[in-house]
Scaffold this active site. Sequence first.
Site, PDB file in Angstrom:
ATOM      1  N   ASP A 198      32.384 -16.681  20.730  1.00 28.94           N
ATOM      2  CA  ASP A 198      31.270 -16.184  21.641  1.00 28.94           C
ATOM      3  C   ASP A 198      30.697 -17.111  22.622  1.00 28.94           C
ATOM      4  O   ASP A 198      30.653 -18.017  22.375  1.00 28.94           O
ATOM      5  CB  ASP A 198      30.444 -15.266  21.023  1.00 28.94           C
TER       6      ASP A 198
ATOM      7  N   TYR B 134      29.345  -8.852  27.209  1.00 33.88           N
ATOM      8  CA  TYR B 134      28.917  -9.450  26.010  1.00 33.88           C
ATOM      9  C   TYR B 134      27.478  -9.202  25.839  1.00 33.88           C
ATOM     10  O   TYR B 134      26.674  -9.321  26.723  1.00 33.88           O
ATOM     11  CB  TYR B 134      29.020 -10.923  26.299  1.00 33.88           C
TER      12      TYR B 134
ATOM     13  N   HIS C 264      26.372 -15.098  32.008  1.00 32.30           N
ATOM     14  CA  HIS C 264      26.669 -14.821  33.257  1.00 32.30           C
ATOM     15  C   HIS C 264      26.192 -13.540  34.002  1.00 32.30           C
ATOM     16  O   HIS C 264      25.864 -13.204  35.094  1.00 32.30           O
ATOM     17  CB  HIS C 264      27.879 -15.185  33.781  1.00 32.30           C
TER      18      HIS C 264
END
Length: 871
Positions: free
Chosen positions: A82, A306, A353
């Site tokens: 991850d 995510y 991000h």
Amino acid sequence: MASNLLIVESPAKAVTLKKYLGKDFEILATYGHVRDLIPKSGAIDTEHDFAMQYEIIARNSKHVDAIAKAAAQADHIYLAPDPDREGEAIAWHVAELLKSKRNLKNKSMQRVVFYEITQSAVREAVAHPREISIPLVNAQQARRALDYLVGFNLSPLLWRKIRPGLSAGRVQSPALRLIVERELEIEAFRSQEYWTVHLDSQKNSQPFTAKLFQYQGKKLEQLGIASETEYRKIFDNISAAKLPPRVVRVEKKAKQRYAAAPFTTSTLQQEAARKLGMPTDRTMRIAQQLYEGIDIGGQTVGLISYMRTDSVTLAQEALQEIRSYIAAQFAPDYLPKTAPVYKSKAKNAQEAHEAIRPTSIARTPESMREFLTIDQARLYEMIWKRTLACQMAPARFDTVSLDIRLGGDDTLFRASGQTLIFPGFIAVYQESTDDSEEEENKKLPPLEEGETIPLDKLYGEQHFTQPPPRFSEASLVKTLEEHGIGRPSTYASIISTLQAREYAMLDKKRFKPTDVGRVVIRFLTEHFTRYVDYGFTAQMEDELDEISDGKRDWIPVLNDFWHPFTALIQDKKNIERKDVTQELIDEACPKCGKPLATRLGKRGNFIGCTAFPECDYTRNLTNEADAGEARKELGSDPVTGLPVLLLRGPYGYYIQLGEVEAGSKTKPKRISWPKELPPDAADLAAATQLLQLPKELGLHPESGKKIIVNIGRFGPYVGHDGKFKSIPKGDSVFSIHLERAVALLAEARTSNTVIRELGAHPDDQKPVEVCNGRYGPYVKHGKVNATLPKDLSPEEITLQEGLALLAERVAKGPSLKKTTAKIKSAVPKKPAVPKESAAAKKPAATKKPAATKKPAATKKLAVPKKTAATK
């Protein structure tokens, strides 16, 4: 054999990624972390730059072996855990393990990160790999070291000074302090009375209410009318007014309300708790499922980006898709000319991000509902709507404020309202608040300055100030974030730990500290003030962020923490236990005159004498004297003539027939008092009925054996042939009949039945089933059973979730009880030794067993150094 090896954290991603990357890639999972510090003191060498001794986690050793075997055959190795600090650390640990093997020293290993599991994102990430970020690894190691050093040094002190089994965490302790301090505020709160005065009027059959805000030229504050006497005086003065109410001011304004930013980890946890009632750990687990992928028509699709992120920005491609969707589905006014931009409130939002968003806004909640469980559908809908709303035009309102004069020129009532002119983003989504609901729009009739209005009613209302509310999961997460305590990805584990350690409990979905939690936090705040200070904890988080940015070296940060901390630990070892577990109160002992104190016992706090053990006076916190057991004589048994007593023991109240006779080995008959009945309701009639238990109801129609009814430690039950079944709350232990008991026993026989089949296991194609057992629902595959978590219902669990639970159960190994039983059964019994003569009694010399080799010492691993690429 595939020429490329991609290593991920979760096996759930492997199938999806295999489809995206094709036959040239083999995908293997680490199943989380592969190494951790050795589980004992000394795993970190504080004298030599905090060198850490790692070992492979036992349950994941087979996965490490499989990765090493596949890596030996691969040309390129891509490390794709991850995209956060923990994932970066996993990638580094895997790389270090592979480099330690001779045949893998010179293998090409690169880091790959993707923030959504879609074909384009995955292929783009693999096409642009990078080196492992050593600053991120160092930040994770520093955090792990801090938590380890605090736990292994402070927890033993708690064991000695308070109670065995306690723990203290670097981040969980400040969180507990928040809960305890809020409870102390509530206990110290003294409610104040205040009154408000209201005026009801109407125009054109449209009623409205105004509130007195200025009396005789003085603006009234919230507590301005502090008693009924003051209210009566004001009310009589105003009601004596001869002139009707007159509107003296009308103010109209246009107002805009903007949409909330897209979700971060923290705001997702808060909103899921408020809107959906989901605990933080369940929210993160379901979000992980949506991220890793859902089976849609035979294809696994990642539905959201995510979910561990501090960022509120959206990718340009996502913005374009969202704006196109709004333009196609809504009127032109709903699409702003330029895309709204949001700024993160987090101090350091560098680890991800993007915000949490759908991987495609075209996948509407309605179109996905048939593929999702109920909880997955609810969470996905909330994420989808919030993301869509954040790019829509603001809502527009017309607000109106009226001042109404009554009873004098300087006595004014005020009414305010607003009208929704254009819904904008509200048409899709509106953010919730922690402790208040969004007020409905109040509409006022059109009124003009100078207009007189009818006085329909003049009245007052009594109010009392309220204490601050206890923390909910949502408000606790919000406060932790505001203080900078921990990271959003750690909030779920912080909250789970506080409950698992029984430091705090949820009461009506609000956190209430336990007696143990209070004592622990009092000890820490008195003796380790700096380390549970909110500012210090937030400063440590800032320093960890600076390490991850490469702005600071992690060794000096640990040095600055460790040396004063260990000195304080040594200094506090001489504290007396009684000074920690008791707190003086302003009261003298009625037996000896010494001061009394609240003390922590096995069953919580109680009041006791500070002269203990010389003086044994105790009482509970409700001022009831506690002489060991409560005692109440209910009368005499009509059959035996013995006294019937209500007593209280360590497991609650019970009925006893007769007194305990000194020196007698026969105990008087006892029966538990039903927990659902208050002890105050105990009388001779009810006690006599209880003393008739266990009672025989009759014979079972199939076996011919008797069925009995009784009350045990865990409540009322029916018994038959060595089997037992609890009596439900709707049935009474006194009135249950034979037919009902037979039906309950039949339920017990069929309790291990299959509820539903989830599908075939990918390893052997045998069925994975959800069954109902004696202790609740569980997942079954072959001989492996895994209990369902409380927040996961048998009707909603998916095959993917079932496989994860089974894998976790297998990783834990066989239960201790079964292992012990097997070991005992494997040991042969000693054969009977025949009597022997005196000459034969001398034992033969026995050969000493060969010395076993000592296990090799765990090797200290080098601290990762900065590479040229990471400098």
